[in-house]
Motif scaffolding. Structure first.
Motif, PDB file in Angstrom:
ATOM      1  N   UNK A 146       0.860  -1.204   0.000  1.00  0.00           N
ATOM      2  CA  UNK A 146       0.000   0.000   0.000  1.00  0.00           C
ATOM      3  C   UNK A 146       0.883   1.235   0.000  1.00  0.00           C
ATOM      4  N   UNK A 147       0.404   2.273  -0.666  1.00  0.00           N
ATOM      5  CA  UNK A 147       1.159   3.532  -0.667  1.00  0.00           C
ATOM      6  C   UNK A 147       1.069   4.189   0.711  1.00  0.00           C
ATOM      7  N   UNK A 148       2.073   4.986   1.033  1.00  0.00           N
ATOM      8  CA  UNK A 148       2.040   5.738   2.292  1.00  0.00           C
ATOM      9  C   UNK A 148       0.944   6.785   2.172  1.00  0.00           C
ATOM     10  N   UNK A 149       0.083   6.852   3.190  1.00  0.00           N
ATOM     11  CA  UNK A 149      -1.071   7.744   3.096  1.00  0.00           C
ATOM     12  C   UNK A 149      -1.143   8.724   4.252  1.00  0.00           C
ATOM     13  N   UNK A 150      -2.245   9.499   4.304  1.00  0.00           N
ATOM     14  CA  UNK A 150      -2.410  10.495   5.365  1.00  0.00           C
ATOM     15  C   UNK A 150      -2.363   9.879   6.763  1.00  0.00           C
ATOM     16  N   UNK A 174       4.408  -7.562  -2.613  1.00  0.00           N
ATOM     17  CA  UNK A 174       4.820  -6.467  -3.502  1.00  0.00           C
ATOM     18  C   UNK A 174       5.991  -6.899  -4.379  1.00  0.00           C
ATOM     19  N   UNK A 175       6.133  -6.259  -5.543  1.00  0.00           N
ATOM     20  CA  UNK A 175       7.253  -6.556  -6.443  1.00  0.00           C
ATOM     21  C   UNK A 175       8.522  -5.874  -5.917  1.00  0.00           C
ATOM     22  N   UNK A 225       8.824  -2.395  -3.756  1.00  0.00           N
ATOM     23  CA  UNK A 225       9.459  -2.346  -2.428  1.00  0.00           C
ATOM     24  C   UNK A 225      10.517  -1.239  -2.403  1.00  0.00           C
ATOM     25  N   UNK A 226      11.323  -1.158  -3.485  1.00  0.00           N
ATOM     26  CA  UNK A 226      12.360  -0.119  -3.574  1.00  0.00           C
ATOM     27  C   UNK A 226      11.763   1.279  -3.470  1.00  0.00           C
ATOM     28  N   UNK A 228      10.065   6.146  -0.185  1.00  0.00           N
ATOM     29  CA  UNK A 228       8.939   6.941   0.366  1.00  0.00           C
ATOM     30  C   UNK A 228       9.021   7.035   1.891  1.00  0.00           C
ATOM     31  N   UNK A 229       9.423   5.915   2.521  1.00  0.00           N
ATOM     32  CA  UNK A 229       9.539   5.893   3.996  1.00  0.00           C
ATOM     33  C   UNK A 229      10.653   6.850   4.435  1.00  0.00           C
ATOM     34  N   UNK A 230      11.795   6.813   3.712  1.00  0.00           N
ATOM     35  CA  UNK A 230      12.915   7.705   4.037  1.00  0.00           C
ATOM     36  C   UNK A 230      12.489   9.164   3.883  1.00  0.00           C
TER      37      UNK A 230
END
Length: 308
Positions: A100-104, A131-132, A136-137, A142-144
């Protein structure tokens, strides 16, 4: 003479929006089922601790409810519980599902977490089996980026899959490396410090949630009224009697939980009994009743009575 490695022990807590894989990760690290898992968000209410025992360390995992924008008094109390826990543990690991994408919701959580200054923060990309590699990359970047934008200094960013067992050992090593030096805090062999009544109540609740429609996840509370070994039975044939009440908020929900001619409740009882027997290692007689506690999530008196 080889230098002896100092023993480490401490507390880590997994946070993340509801259904981010926190309970499954706790179970994977401990190696047995201690936290209830469900595909319904918001299933964890009590702080369940799983304990990872190693010769050089003891890692106590605290599983908190998902932080969310509260709509009820119960929601507010759960959020307070989460924030208190963050300040008390040695490491907070934030779970971000890779599929899942990072969301609000994630941003809200990390922004709140950034206010807790002293605690070490680790980011965990969960569910990598869904996830592929490319996805994941992207997810790790996105997390960073989210860390930079919220002023959160990630000590580590680790991708894992609890289901496939990928990098679970690595995560344990990273968490343990950040624990303070000290003796074991729990006796060897203990996997959770939840009283048995709490474990039984959670497993009953998990079974009741399984398969009910979406309007019910928040509306079921379980209270174990009585629990004890049946008297007059030979020591080699014990039977644990458990009498528990399932509380719902409305009469219509009571019907859903009981099912046609009690069929649904029987299924719940059977599933819960098997899980309780597996964890406690004793045959169980389970007596379940369904009761209505009108709008309990909004009533302070009822919340207290139901243990919140």
């Amino acid at each position: 003479m080889s230098e002896q490695v100092p023993h480490r022990s401490g507390f880590a807590c997994f946070v993340g929006r509801p259904n981010a894989g926190k309970s499954t990760l706790t179970n994977a690290l401990v190696g047995t089922k201690v936290a209830i898992t469900s595909d319904k968000p918001q299933t964890t209410r009590t702080v369940v601790r799983g304990i990872v025992h190693r010769p050089d360390a003891q890692l106590i995992l605290v599983d908190t409810p998902g932080l969310h924008r509260p709509r009820t008094l119960l929601g507010e109390r759960l959020n307070d519980l989460v924030k208190t826990t963050w300040a008390e543990v040695d490491v907070v690991a934030v779970c971000f599902p890779s599929n899942e994408k990072i969301g609000p919701g994630d941003r809200f959580l990390v922004t709140e977490l950034a206010k807790v200054r002293r605690t070490i923060k680790i980011a965990v990309a969960t569910k990598t089996d869904l996830a592929t590699p490319d996805r994941i990359g992207e997810h790790l970047l996105d997390i960073a980026r989210l860390g930079t934008e919220t002023g959160t200094d990630w000590a580590e960013i680790v991708p894992v899959s609890s289901v496939a067992g990928d990098q679970i050992e690595l995560l344990a090593d990273l968490l343990i490396a950040r624990m303070p030096e000290g003796p074991a805090l729990y006796p060897d062999g203990e996997l959770t410090d939840s009283p048995e009544e709490a474990i039984a109540a959670e497993l009953i609740r998990e079974a009741a949630l399984d398969g009910v429609r979406d309007e019910l996840p928040h509306s079921i509370a379980v209270v174990v009224e009585e629990m004890g070994l049946r008297e007059g039975r030979p020591a080699e044939k014990p039977l644990l009697d458990i009498h528990a009440n399932l509380f719902v908020e409305r009469d219509s929900q009571k019907g859903i939980v009981i099912g046609h001619k009690g069929a649904r409740l029987r299924e719940v009882g059977q599933a819960a009994r098997q899980q309780i027997e597996a964890i406690l290692g004793t045959p169980v007689y389970l007596d379940l009743r369904v009761k209505v506690a009108k709008d309990w999530q909004r009533d302070p008196r009822q919340l207290r009575r139901l243990g919140f």
